[in-house]
Enzyme design. Structure first.
Site, PDB file in Angstrom:
ATOM      1  N   HIS A  18      31.171  33.820  33.058  1.00  0.00           N
ATOM      2  CA  HIS A  18      31.630  34.108  31.700  1.00  0.00           C
ATOM      3  C   HIS A  18      32.001  32.803  31.020  1.00  0.00           C
ATOM      4  CE1 HIS A  18      35.807  33.601  32.897  1.00  0.00           C
ATOM      5  NE2 HIS A  18      35.727  34.573  33.802  1.00  0.00           N
ATOM      6  N   HIS A  21      34.105  30.146  32.922  1.00  0.00           N
ATOM      7  CA  HIS A  21      33.395  29.307  33.895  1.00  0.00           C
ATOM      8  C   HIS A  21      32.563  28.255  33.155  1.00  0.00           C
ATOM      9  CE1 HIS A  21      33.391  33.420  36.001  1.00  0.00           C
ATOM     10  NE2 HIS A  21      34.350  32.716  36.571  1.00  0.00           N
ATOM     11  N   CYS A 126      47.185  38.783  46.818  1.00  0.00           N
ATOM     12  CA  CYS A 126      46.441  39.129  45.594  1.00  0.00           C
ATOM     13  C   CYS A 126      44.976  38.836  45.853  1.00  0.00           C
ATOM     14  CB  CYS A 126      46.937  38.330  44.386  1.00  0.00           C
ATOM     15  SG  CYS A 126      45.842  38.584  42.963  1.00  0.00           S
ATOM     16  N   CYS A 129      43.185  36.483  43.298  1.00  0.00           N
ATOM     17  CA  CYS A 129      43.413  35.046  43.517  1.00  0.00           C
ATOM     18  C   CYS A 129      42.954  34.621  44.901  1.00  0.00           C
ATOM     19  CB  CYS A 129      44.896  34.706  43.414  1.00  0.00           C
ATOM     20  SG  CYS A 129      45.628  34.986  41.810  1.00  0.00           S
ATOM     21  N   CYS A 144      50.572  40.226  39.693  1.00  0.00           N
ATOM     22  CA  CYS A 144      50.020  38.865  39.606  1.00  0.00           C
ATOM     23  C   CYS A 144      49.808  38.572  38.113  1.00  0.00           C
ATOM     24  CB  CYS A 144      48.685  38.795  40.354  1.00  0.00           C
ATOM     25  SG  CYS A 144      47.716  37.357  39.855  1.00  0.00           S
ATOM     26  N   HIS A 147      45.961  38.498  37.238  1.00  0.00           N
ATOM     27  CA  HIS A 147      45.110  39.675  37.460  1.00  0.00           C
ATOM     28  C   HIS A 147      45.771  40.997  37.100  1.00  0.00           C
ATOM     29  CE1 HIS A 147      43.231  36.444  39.814  1.00  0.00           C
ATOM     30  NE2 HIS A 147      42.143  36.990  39.319  1.00  0.00           N
ATOM     31  N   LYS A 299      43.963  36.706  29.982  1.00  0.00           N
ATOM     32  CA  LYS A 299      42.901  35.866  30.524  1.00  0.00           C
ATOM     33  C   LYS A 299      41.656  36.714  30.818  1.00  0.00           C
ATOM     34  CE  LYS A 299      41.600  33.095  34.428  1.00  0.00           C
ATOM     35  NZ  LYS A 299      41.472  33.328  35.842  1.00  0.00           N
ATOM     36  N   LYS A 302      36.513  39.908  34.902  1.00  0.00           N
ATOM     37  CA  LYS A 302      35.626  41.069  35.024  1.00  0.00           C
ATOM     38  C   LYS A 302      36.459  42.346  35.157  1.00  0.00           C
ATOM     39  CE  LYS A 302      32.494  42.857  38.547  1.00  0.00           C
ATOM     40  NZ  LYS A 302      31.971  42.527  39.865  1.00  0.00           N
TER      41      LYS A 302
HETATM   42  N1  MSP Z   1      36.672  29.809  43.802  1.00  0.00           N
HETATM   43  C1  MSP Z   1      37.889  29.361  43.216  1.00  0.00           C
HETATM   44  C2  MSP Z   1      37.856  27.877  42.994  1.00  0.00           C
HETATM   45  C3  MSP Z   1      37.621  27.031  44.213  1.00  0.00           C
HETATM   46  S1  MSP Z   1      37.535  25.342  43.823  1.00  0.00           S
HETATM   47  C4  MSP Z   1      37.524  24.593  45.281  1.00  0.00           C
HETATM   48  C5  MSP Z   1      38.094  30.071  41.892  1.00  0.00           C
HETATM   49  N2  MSP Z   1      37.006  30.580  41.312  1.00  0.00           N
HETATM   50  S2  MSP Z   1      36.984  31.335  39.896  1.00  0.00           S
HETATM   51  O1  MSP Z   1      35.674  31.913  39.798  1.00  0.00           O
HETATM   52  O2  MSP Z   1      38.074  32.218  39.785  1.00  0.00           O
HETATM   53  O3  MSP Z   1      37.044  30.208  38.822  1.00  0.00           O
HETATM   54  C6  MSP Z   1      38.260  29.680  38.364  1.00  0.00           C
HETATM   55  C7  MSP Z   1      37.965  28.597  37.360  1.00  0.00           C
HETATM   56  O4  MSP Z   1      37.077  29.104  36.345  1.00  0.00           O
HETATM   57  C8  MSP Z   1      39.193  28.142  36.570  1.00  0.00           C
HETATM   58  O5  MSP Z   1      39.958  27.200  37.233  1.00  0.00           O
HETATM   59  C9  MSP Z   1      38.524  27.576  35.345  1.00  0.00           C
HETATM   60  O6  MSP Z   1      37.937  26.351  35.668  1.00  0.00           O
HETATM   61  C10 MSP Z   1      37.445  28.604  35.084  1.00  0.00           C
HETATM   62  N3  MSP Z   1      37.942  29.753  34.322  1.00  0.00           N
HETATM   63  C11 MSP Z   1      37.877  31.059  34.698  1.00  0.00           C
HETATM   64  N4  MSP Z   1      38.389  31.832  33.700  1.00  0.00           N
HETATM   65  C12 MSP Z   1      38.793  31.050  32.696  1.00  0.00           C
HETATM   66  C13 MSP Z   1      39.268  31.305  31.401  1.00  0.00           C
HETATM   67  N5  MSP Z   1      39.505  32.512  30.953  1.00  0.00           N
HETATM   68  N6  MSP Z   1      39.443  30.234  30.587  1.00  0.00           N
HETATM   69  C14 MSP Z   1      39.141  28.956  30.980  1.00  0.00           C
HETATM   70  N7  MSP Z   1      38.694  28.701  32.191  1.00  0.00           N
HETATM   71  C15 MSP Z   1      38.652  29.691  33.144  1.00  0.00           C
HETATM   72  O7  MSP Z   1      39.200  30.083  41.421  1.00  0.00           O
END
Ligand code: MSP
Length: 511
Positions: A18, A21, A126, A129, A144, A147, A299, A302
């Protein structure tokens, strides 16, 4: 040549990519392009985190075999990032054998150094997370905060890494190195977390609960905890891509991690201690950004059904407009994203400001002086002030790449666009041209605007690379090449006499 290593978090494959990411991965690309224009060789990694309980649950729900599911999701993430014109050098997959072997090697080493032990544990988990939570991590309703779910109680025997003894080392380290965690608000948050006792870190999961993971090398009843495995990608990426220690060290010396505020605990506490234990230098900086939030300040995720799909948005406004919106509107904290904010950025900042500037400057020149950049005459006060202003913006020091730089860059572009539009309006060449002997002055105005457009789009290249290169071609300037260059953006360097092309509307009206 100087080397810099930039990383993004690797994303869970339980979800399709999304805009959140896309955000971090676009920011990394912008930083890479900024550095590339300064003659720096960047190794930039992004990718997917393929282990853990929630990926396992999604794989099972999908009906595909786990490997097939992982392959499909990795392909989706990679292709979305490619479509967003992100120039990553290595797409991480934690399911690669090379990575898995490295993780096992580290576990073996830590175990033989007696840094890992086994114990019974009860905790609140959680799943979103993939982390055990303390009650102080939860909101006032016991949920959390990211979430909005109540964590589940887990009671099990697991392996733990002895990290608690590094707590005071870490506190000192963060206090001494003020640029390690940026911006400062997050440094403070991490220090606040470290006000509470730091427990040893649970780094295994029993196979009775999780099978999608890296086998524990010394106990076949367990897999490696997904975060322990995932963080090590930052090391294994270099090991898998460069032979020998020298390149590893060159890149490691200038390591910049990017990520959202949800991952500060894992990156600024667990990861830093892991590096200390592994006797590796700490990163140059960990750059944290806020979250994009949808309706009600929540935030995107999904499970909450409030995600923005980057490819749908791309169909509507194009890649560069997405990149510009994300870099100009994200703050340190939660930042709002919705269709009307996106539309207003597109129309006001891009179409009406910088798009319109290019269009009218070129049209006016073509109509009155043919398809060549006019030769300027003497500069008067008006031009001299504008030049001083542009030169001041160009002096911004980027010796320490940071997320703040891409935000400031996007906003400088808007300021320059406004300034050039105002200069054009005030000088009013369409009126001047009617006066006697004013041709030289009109040419000076047009040259100044076109040269300003060159400066603006050269600066904008890291954020909107395709549009910038299209514009540079239209005004008879050189495109920014893909390779590493040492490009000093300067005022007054557009060559008079260069061929101007008929301008296109670079940000067309939205339908
Ligand atoms: N897999 C772990 C990260 C491991 S790194 C060694 C994880 N994955 S995640 O799919 O949840 O991705 C988290 C990251 O996605 C956030 O830290 C950020 O970089 C990005 N984002 C996910 N949702 C976001 C928003 N709503 N807004 C901005 N960035 C966000 O955590």
């Amino acid at each position: 040549m100087k080397r810099v290593y930039i990383t993004t978090p690797i994303y869970y494959v339980n979800d399709d990519p999304h805009i959140g990411h896309a955000h971090t991965t676009i920011m990394g690309d912008i930083l890479k392009r900024i550095l590339k224009m300064r003659g720096v060789q960047v190794f930039y990694t992004t990718g997917v985190d393929e282990h853990g309980q929630k990926n396992q649950a999604s794989a099972h729900e999908s009906g595909f075999s786990v490997n097939n599911y992982l392959d499909q999701k990795a392909t989706v993430f990679k292709s979305v990032f490619e479509k967003l014109n992100i120039s990553f050098d290595f797409f991480v997959r934690t399911s690669r054998e090379g990575h898995k072997n490295y993780v096992k090697q580290v576990l073996d080493e830590l175990f033989s150094n007696k840094l890992i032990y086994k114990k019974y544990y009860e905790g609140l988990y959680c799943l979103g997370c993939e982390q055990f939570k303390k009650t102080s991590d939860l909101d006032e309703n016991g949920l959390c905060p990211d979430h909005k779910k109540e964590p589940e109680i887990q009671k099990e025997v697991n392996y733990f890494l002895k990290i608690s003894e590094y707590q005071s080392w870490l506190i000192n380290c963060i206090k001494k190195n003020k640029t390690l965690i940026q911006p400062t608000v997050y440094q403070k948050e991490v220090l606040a977390m470290l006000n509470e006792p730091l427990d040893d870190w649970c780094i295994s999961r029993p196979k009775s609960r999780v099978t999608l993971g890296i086998d524990f090398p010394f106990d076949s009843n367990f897999v490696t905890y997904v975060w322990f495995d995932a963080l090590l990608n930052y090391i294994s990426n270099l090991k898998l891509n460069f032979e020998g220690e020298s390149e590893f060290n060159n890149y490691w010396a200038n390591l910049i991690h990017l990520g959202g505020k949800d991952i500060i605990k894992t990156h600024c506490i667990y990861w830093l201690i892991m590096l200390k234990i592994l006797d590796l230098n700490l990163p140059k900086s960990i750059q944290i950004h806020g979250h994009w939030v949808g309706k009600g300040g929540i935030k995107m995720s999904k499970s909450l059904g409030n995600v923005i799909d980057p490819l749908k948005l791309q169909q509507r406004i194009g890649t560069d407009a997405i990149r510009f919106f994300l870099s100009s509107k994200m703050t340190n904290k939660d930042s709002r994203i919705n269709p009307s904010l996106i539309k207003s950025c597109y129309e006001n900042d891009l179409a009406n400001n910088i798009g319109n500037l290019l269009y009218r400057a070129c049209k006016f020149t073509l109509k009155n002086f043919g398809d060549k950049v006019p030769e300027p005459g003497d500069l008067i006060e008006r031009e001299k002030i504008l030049h001083l202003f542009l030169e001041k913006i160009l002096k911004v020091n980027i010796s320490q790449p940071s997320l703040k730089i891409s935000y400031e860059l996007a906003n400088s572009i808007l300021i320059i666009g406004n300034k050039l539009n105002k200069y054009f309006n005030d000088a009013a060449p369409w009126k001047l041209i009617k006066g006697k002997n004013k041709e030289k002055e009109v040419k000076t105005v047009l040259y100044t605007v076109l040269d300003g457009v060159k400066v603006l789009f050269e600066l904008a290249y890291p954020i909107i690379p395709n549009t910038a290169n299209e514009v540079l071609e239209i005004i008879g300037a050189n495109r920014i090449p893909d390779r590493i260059i040492n490009h000093n953006i300067q005022v007054g360097k557009l060559k008079p006499g260069s061929k101007i092309l008929s301008p296109k509307i670079i940000f067309p009206k939205l339908v």
